[in-house]
Design a protein around this motif. Sequence first.
Motif, short mmCIF file in Angstrom:
data_model
loop_
_atom_site.label_atom_id
_atom_site.label_comp_id
_atom_site.label_asym_id
_atom_site.label_seq_id
_atom_site.Cartn_x
_atom_site.Cartn_y
_atom_site.Cartn_z
N VAL A 219 0.79 -1.30 -0.06
CA VAL A 219 0.06 -0.11 0.10
C VAL A 219 0.84 1.33 0.06
CG1 VAL A 219 -1.73 1.19 1.37
CG2 VAL A 219 -2.08 -0.91 1.27
N ALA A 220 0.61 2.23 -0.61
CA ALA A 220 1.52 3.45 -0.80
C ALA A 220 1.01 4.45 0.36
CB ALA A 220 1.10 4.03 -2.22
N VAL A 221 2.12 4.52 1.08
CA VAL A 221 2.10 5.62 2.30
C VAL A 221 2.92 6.78 1.97
CG1 VAL A 221 2.32 5.83 4.73
CG2 VAL A 221 1.53 3.49 3.65
N GLN A 260 0.13 9.32 5.41
CA GLN A 260 -1.07 9.19 4.63
C GLN A 260 -1.30 8.20 3.69
OE1 GLN A 260 -2.33 13.07 3.62
NE2 GLN A 260 -1.71 12.75 1.41
N VAL A 261 -2.45 7.46 3.46
CA VAL A 261 -2.61 6.61 2.36
C VAL A 261 -3.71 7.45 1.40
CG1 VAL A 261 -3.66 4.47 1.47
CG2 VAL A 261 -2.37 4.46 3.52
N PRO A 268 -10.28 12.43 0.05
CA PRO A 268 -9.52 12.70 1.18
C PRO A 268 -8.72 11.37 1.47
CG PRO A 268 -11.64 13.61 1.71
CD PRO A 268 -11.72 12.75 0.31
N PRO A 269 -7.53 11.42 2.31
CA PRO A 269 -6.80 10.50 2.63
C PRO A 269 -7.63 9.19 3.20
CG PRO A 269 -5.79 12.21 3.51
CD PRO A 269 -7.13 12.58 3.00
N LEU A 270 -7.33 8.03 2.80
CA LEU A 270 -7.97 6.86 3.24
C LEU A 270 -7.55 6.44 4.68
CD1 LEU A 270 -7.59 4.56 0.30
CD2 LEU A 270 -9.65 5.96 0.73
N GLY A 271 -6.19 6.79 4.99
CA GLY A 271 -5.80 6.71 6.26
C GLY A 271 -4.67 7.52 6.87
N ILE A 272 -4.63 7.91 8.08
CA ILE A 272 -3.61 8.93 8.35
C ILE A 272 -2.81 8.22 9.53
CG2 ILE A 272 -4.50 10.69 7.24
CD1 ILE A 272 -5.62 11.75 10.19
N GLY A 297 -6.46 -3.53 5.35
CA GLY A 297 -5.06 -3.50 6.04
C GLY A 297 -4.45 -2.38 6.23
N LEU A 298 -5.19 -1.23 5.99
CA LEU A 298 -4.51 -0.13 5.94
C LEU A 298 -3.69 0.56 7.23
CD1 LEU A 298 -6.84 2.10 3.75
CD2 LEU A 298 -4.97 0.70 3.13
#
Length: 357
Positions: A219-221, A260-261, A268-272, A297-298
């Motif tokens: 996953v790109a972070v 952030q994902v 907006p970001p999917l996860g931070i 799995g973020l």
Amino acid sequence: MVHGGDGGDGGRPGAVAGGARAGVRLARDLGPQHLGRRVVVRRALADGSAGDVLGELVAWGPDRLAVRARDGRDVLVEHGAVLAGKPVPPPPARRGAPEPDPGRVRADLALERAAAQGWPPLEREELGGWLLRASAGFTGRGNAVLPLGDPGLPLDAALERVVAWYAARGLVPRFQVPLPAARGLDADLLARGWQAYHPTLVLTAATADVLAQVPDPGVAVEAAGRPAEGWLAAYHYRGAPLPPAARAVLEGGEQRAFLQVPDPDGGPPLGIARVAVADGWAGLTAVEVAERARGRGLARALLRAGCAWGAARGASGTYLQVAEDNGPALALYAGAGFAVHHRYRYLRPGDPVPVAP
């Protein structure tokens, strides 16, 4: 949505008992979500008999769990030897309890110092060994006294100074009390009518172990030195918009990054998450996954990215601060190899305290 919460290891970053994997579960009555809880575990002994282990569940590994007994020993129990287990109520308060191990106290306070550097307040003042912090009311950690030693005054005189300091800033005084290191102060405050709330577990793991145990999910972070507007919009502090002081607090610290994902559709970001490094420790806070992106799995991707960022800057250990009642987050972090290092809770006066207008 997953949020981070607001002994005998000699203080080594990441020194914990055993690993953990959330998928391992002995029975529906006991699991990694009970980290930090008092439990009783019945186990089979080598002579064919059975025995009970009573204490705090501090680690949940793929093959074994660890229970910290009253004397501070971590008792390791193989999963295959467990006959039954369940959480039990905390013990009644008793006078004359043995003092915590000095080595463990030093380790706990050293980690608290590192965490305070990773989340620095807007204002601070030292009162002997007490660190007074104020951040316009944003977060408990940024607006509480952290007792790291003796205040250098009789307790009641020191408390008067604390109350006046916070009143001058329009804030209610509160303490963030590490346990068991500051158990004596905790008891003294309770005896004076202060009220305890928001018990929190400090979880730790060796950074290298987390990176080895949590596979790269592909996953790109992204990492940035300052929070983008999208990052700030995705951070739901107490379910309300961020106050004006939030950005200044979040951007504090010498080494920190905002992860952030990104949303491939441009939303907006999917996860931070936020990560900060101090004294060889990486602290991961503000972990949050958007509702529309859960189950991918973020959170583990953000955790791994935070550990990798910290490792690149010399952090051999990683810590998280998680509310005791946040079972899903505890299970997630147990699955990544985290175990209980110590705990803290907040205390505030029981009666209303006048504050400056």
